[in-house]
Design a protein around this motif. Structure first.
Motif, short mmCIF file in Angstrom:
data_model
loop_
_atom_site.label_atom_id
_atom_site.label_comp_id
_atom_site.label_asym_id
_atom_site.label_seq_id
_atom_site.Cartn_x
_atom_site.Cartn_y
_atom_site.Cartn_z
N GLU A 126 1.62 11.70 1.27
CA GLU A 126 0.75 11.87 2.45
C GLU A 126 0.01 10.57 2.76
O GLU A 126 -0.12 10.19 3.94
CB GLU A 126 -0.26 13.00 2.21
N LEU A 127 -0.48 9.90 1.71
CA LEU A 127 -1.21 8.65 1.92
C LEU A 127 -0.29 7.56 2.45
O LEU A 127 -0.68 6.76 3.30
CB LEU A 127 -1.87 8.19 0.61
N ALA A 128 0.94 7.53 1.95
CA ALA A 128 1.90 6.54 2.44
C ALA A 128 2.15 6.72 3.94
O ALA A 128 2.17 5.74 4.70
CB ALA A 128 3.22 6.65 1.67
N SER A 174 10.59 12.47 3.30
CA SER A 174 11.57 13.27 2.55
C SER A 174 10.89 14.04 1.43
O SER A 174 11.18 15.22 1.20
CB SER A 174 12.66 12.36 2.00
N GLU A 175 9.97 13.38 0.72
CA GLU A 175 9.27 14.05 -0.37
C GLU A 175 8.38 15.18 0.13
O GLU A 175 8.10 16.13 -0.59
CB GLU A 175 8.44 13.02 -1.15
N ARG A 203 12.45 16.14 10.25
CA ARG A 203 12.54 15.48 11.55
C ARG A 203 12.01 14.05 11.47
O ARG A 203 12.55 13.14 12.09
CB ARG A 203 11.77 16.28 12.60
N ARG A 204 10.95 13.86 10.70
CA ARG A 204 10.38 12.52 10.56
C ARG A 204 11.28 11.65 9.70
O ARG A 204 11.38 10.44 9.93
CB ARG A 204 8.97 12.60 9.95
N VAL A 205 11.95 12.23 8.73
CA VAL A 205 12.92 11.48 7.94
C VAL A 205 14.00 10.92 8.86
O VAL A 205 14.38 9.75 8.79
CB VAL A 205 13.57 12.36 6.85
N LEU A 206 14.50 11.78 9.74
CA LEU A 206 15.54 11.37 10.69
C LEU A 206 15.05 10.21 11.56
O LEU A 206 15.77 9.22 11.75
CB LEU A 206 15.94 12.56 11.56
N ALA A 207 13.82 10.32 12.05
CA ALA A 207 13.29 9.29 12.94
C ALA A 207 13.06 7.98 12.19
O ALA A 207 13.50 6.89 12.63
CB ALA A 207 11.99 9.77 13.58
N PHE A 208 12.38 8.03 11.04
CA PHE A 208 12.06 6.82 10.29
C PHE A 208 13.33 6.13 9.78
O PHE A 208 13.46 4.90 9.85
CB PHE A 208 11.14 7.14 9.11
N ALA A 209 14.24 6.91 9.25
CA ALA A 209 15.47 6.34 8.70
C ALA A 209 16.32 5.69 9.78
O ALA A 209 16.93 4.63 9.57
CB ALA A 209 16.26 7.41 7.97
N THR A 210 16.37 6.32 10.95
CA THR A 210 17.14 5.75 12.05
C THR A 210 16.56 4.42 12.48
O THR A 210 17.28 3.44 12.70
CB THR A 210 17.17 6.72 13.24
N GLU A 211 15.22 4.35 12.61
CA GLU A 211 14.57 3.11 13.01
C GLU A 211 14.80 2.01 11.97
O GLU A 211 15.07 0.85 12.31
CB GLU A 211 13.07 3.34 13.19
N ASN A 237 0.84 -1.21 0.00
CA ASN A 237 0.00 0.00 0.00
C ASN A 237 0.87 1.25 0.00
O ASN A 237 0.57 2.23 -0.71
CB ASN A 237 -0.92 0.00 1.22
N MET A 238 1.93 1.25 0.79
CA MET A 238 2.81 2.41 0.84
C MET A 238 3.54 2.60 -0.48
O MET A 238 3.71 3.73 -0.97
CB MET A 238 3.81 2.26 1.99
N ALA A 239 3.98 1.47 -1.08
CA ALA A 239 4.68 1.56 -2.37
C ALA A 239 3.76 2.12 -3.45
O ALA A 239 4.17 2.94 -4.28
CB ALA A 239 5.19 0.18 -2.76
N GLN A 240 2.48 1.69 -3.44
CA GLN A 240 1.52 2.18 -4.43
C GLN A 240 1.26 3.67 -4.24
O GLN A 240 1.18 4.43 -5.22
CB GLN A 240 0.21 1.41 -4.30
N ALA A 241 1.18 4.10 -2.99
CA ALA A 241 0.96 5.52 -2.73
C ALA A 241 2.14 6.36 -3.21
O ALA A 241 1.95 7.43 -3.81
CB ALA A 241 0.73 5.73 -1.23
N LEU A 242 3.35 5.89 -2.98
CA LEU A 242 4.53 6.62 -3.44
C LEU A 242 4.60 6.65 -4.96
O LEU A 242 4.98 7.67 -5.56
CB LEU A 242 5.79 5.99 -2.85
N GLU A 243 4.23 5.53 -5.58
CA GLU A 243 4.24 5.46 -7.05
C GLU A 243 3.23 6.45 -7.64
O GLU A 243 3.46 7.03 -8.70
CB GLU A 243 3.91 4.05 -7.51
N ASN A 244 2.12 6.65 -6.91
CA ASN A 244 1.09 7.59 -7.37
C ASN A 244 1.38 9.02 -6.92
O ASN A 244 0.49 9.88 -6.98
CB ASN A 244 -0.28 7.16 -6.85
N GLU A 245 2.60 9.25 -6.43
CA GLU A 245 3.03 10.56 -5.98
C GLU A 245 2.12 11.11 -4.89
O GLU A 245 1.73 12.28 -4.89
CB GLU A 245 3.11 11.54 -7.16
N ASN A 246 1.81 10.25 -3.95
CA ASN A 246 0.95 10.62 -2.83
C ASN A 246 1.62 10.23 -1.52
O ASN A 246 1.19 9.31 -0.83
CB ASN A 246 -0.41 9.93 -2.96
#
Length: 440
Positions: free
Chosen positions: A342-344, A369-370, A375-383, A331-340
């Motif tokens: 926020e939905l991901a 990132s998009e 700050r959320r990039v830092l948190a998600f990437a670290t995890e 679901n997240m991959a599809q949302a990113l592919e659809n340039e969305n």
């Protein structure tokens, strides 16, 4: 891991969680050929520990030979025999205390159909201790009116320093004689009393199958953490036990014997088997906890608690459906592919921590990132980096972190008054008298 070498049993425990494995047509004793296969697999897999169990493992006529086989074939595997204790005392002579330890599951005297069996169990324990075996006692709490002083008193009399205990769980989709979830609050008070008595004897109580943290009151947990840390350490999350049947099938545990099984020899090691069960059994059952309040519990959503034994969980995903973790990734991959993006992020935020894999966390970092949510990039990437062992993903994560604006770290300080006071903390003077430490 556990190896079932005999399905039959000499005990009649009222709460028995192995009864579904004694259905007609199933092989009773493991064959010598299959025992050799397991021993060789244990060596190749570098298996840390293996327990022989049943039923009653002492009903297998070749138990002694089997222990020696494993000791020779896989010398680095720690071996134990889990027994109900109702066996001929002469069988202890077939084992060496240098090769194997013994765990005796002991019931209160009133729970043996044959009154003589309790005395037999105690005599066998005493004999095993006198012969130098490492003996641990186990106790299953299965009713509200259990004797809270029974196991602590017995362990102290037998000069044990610890004992194992657990709350008996049901077999999923089978009628089971255990305490209902609605009575857990009353049961917890009784268990707490048992732990207090154990502490009075100087005993450590080790929890086997976990119970949720909310089983005990917060005030009780504080005391238990001090005097029985090995009970607190096993609260919340139930890692797959993994029982190997005489046919070399692996089940997640006896309580979930009706769930999908796999073949031992199809996997290279214990880790691979555990991961398979987490994805194909746990993920299907972790749609909700045992209690209504699990839905809003921070421990459940954060992945610190299963919400009780999985055998209690009524919600089961469709066996043919994709695992929830895989659904989230797609679901997240599809949302990113659809340039969305926020939905991901929305998909990720609504999911419980149980299904947030390293791939999902990486996708969340990309989505953030998009959106410019650094700050959320830092948190998600670290995890994601802490969770994954994939080198390619680690490299992509490093690129994301390398692209972070420098002000991200400044914001992390300026946004927290405590951090700001730390950064601006005045340096003590070194002139004159010895300065007092800074206020911060």
């Amino acid at each position: 891991m556990n190896l079932v070498i005999a399905r039959s049993c000499t005990n009649t425990c009222p709460y028995c969680f192995e009864v579904s494995e004694r259905e007609k047509g199933k092989q009773n004793l493991i064959s010598a050929e299959n025992a050799v296969k397991v021993a060789e697999w244990a060596r190749r897999a570098n298996l840390a520990a293996l327990s022989f169990l049943g039923g009653e493992p002492f009903l297998h006529p070749e138990l002694g030979k089997m222990v020696r086989l494993f000791r020779k074939a896989s010398p680095n595997t720690n071996l134990r025999v889990l027994t109900g204790g109702v066996f001929n005392k002469d069988l202890l002579e077939t084992l060496s205390p240098h090769d194997v330890g013994l765990v005796f599951n002991v019931n209160e005297p009133r729970d043996y159909q044959n009154p003589k069996h309790f005395n037999k169990v105690i005599r066998n324990i005493e004999l095993a201790i006198s012969r130098g075996f490492n003996v641990v006692l186990g106790f299953n709490v299965w009713r509200l009116d259990f004797d809270t002083g029974f196991m602590p008193g017995l362990a102290a009399r037998l000069a044990r320093t610890k004992f194992c205990w657990t709350v008996a769980n049901p077999i999923k989709d089978h009628r089971s004689n255990v305490v209902s979830r609605e009575e857990y609050a009353r049961l917890a008070d009784r268990c707490f009393e048992m732990l207090r008595i154990a502490s009075g004897y100087g005993l450590e109580a080790m929890l086997d199958c976990p119970v949720p943290p909310c089983f005990f009151k917060d005030s009780q947990l504080g005391w238990i953490a001090q005097y029985h840390p090995k009970t607190v350490a096993n609260l919340g999350v139930c890692n797959p036990i993994m029982d190997i049947t005489p046919e070399l099938e692996v089940i997640r545990c006896f309580a979930l014997s009706g769930m999908p099984r796999i073949k031992l020899v199809d996997f290279n090691n214990e880790r691979e088997i555990r991961e398979w069960f987490v994805k194909n059994v746990d993920d299907r059952l972790l749609q909700g906890g045992c209690f209504d309040e699990c839905a809003s519990c921070v421990h459940f959503s954060a992945g610190r608690c299963y919400g009780g034994c999985l055998a209690w969980h009524s919600q089961v995903g469709d066996a043919g459906a994709k695992p929830l973790a895989l659904q989230l990734i797609e679901n997240m991959a599809q949302a990113l592919e659809n340039e969305n993006p926020e939905l991901a992020i929305e998909y990720y935020s609504k999911a419980t921590n149980w299904i947030k894999t390293d791939i999902a966390k990486y996708s969340a970092a990309v989505a953030a990132s998009e959106l410019g949510h650094w700050r959320r990039v830092l948190a998600f990437a670290t995890e994601a980096d802490q969770m994954t062992a994939n080198r390619e993903m680690k490299e992509e994560l490093r690129k994301l972190l390398a692209d972070l604006p420098s002000e991200v770290f400044d914001q992390s300080v300026s946004g927290d008054p405590r951090m700001l006071s730390y950064v601006n903390c005045p340096q003590p003077s070194t002139v004159g008298t010895t300065p007092a430490p800074p206020a911060c």
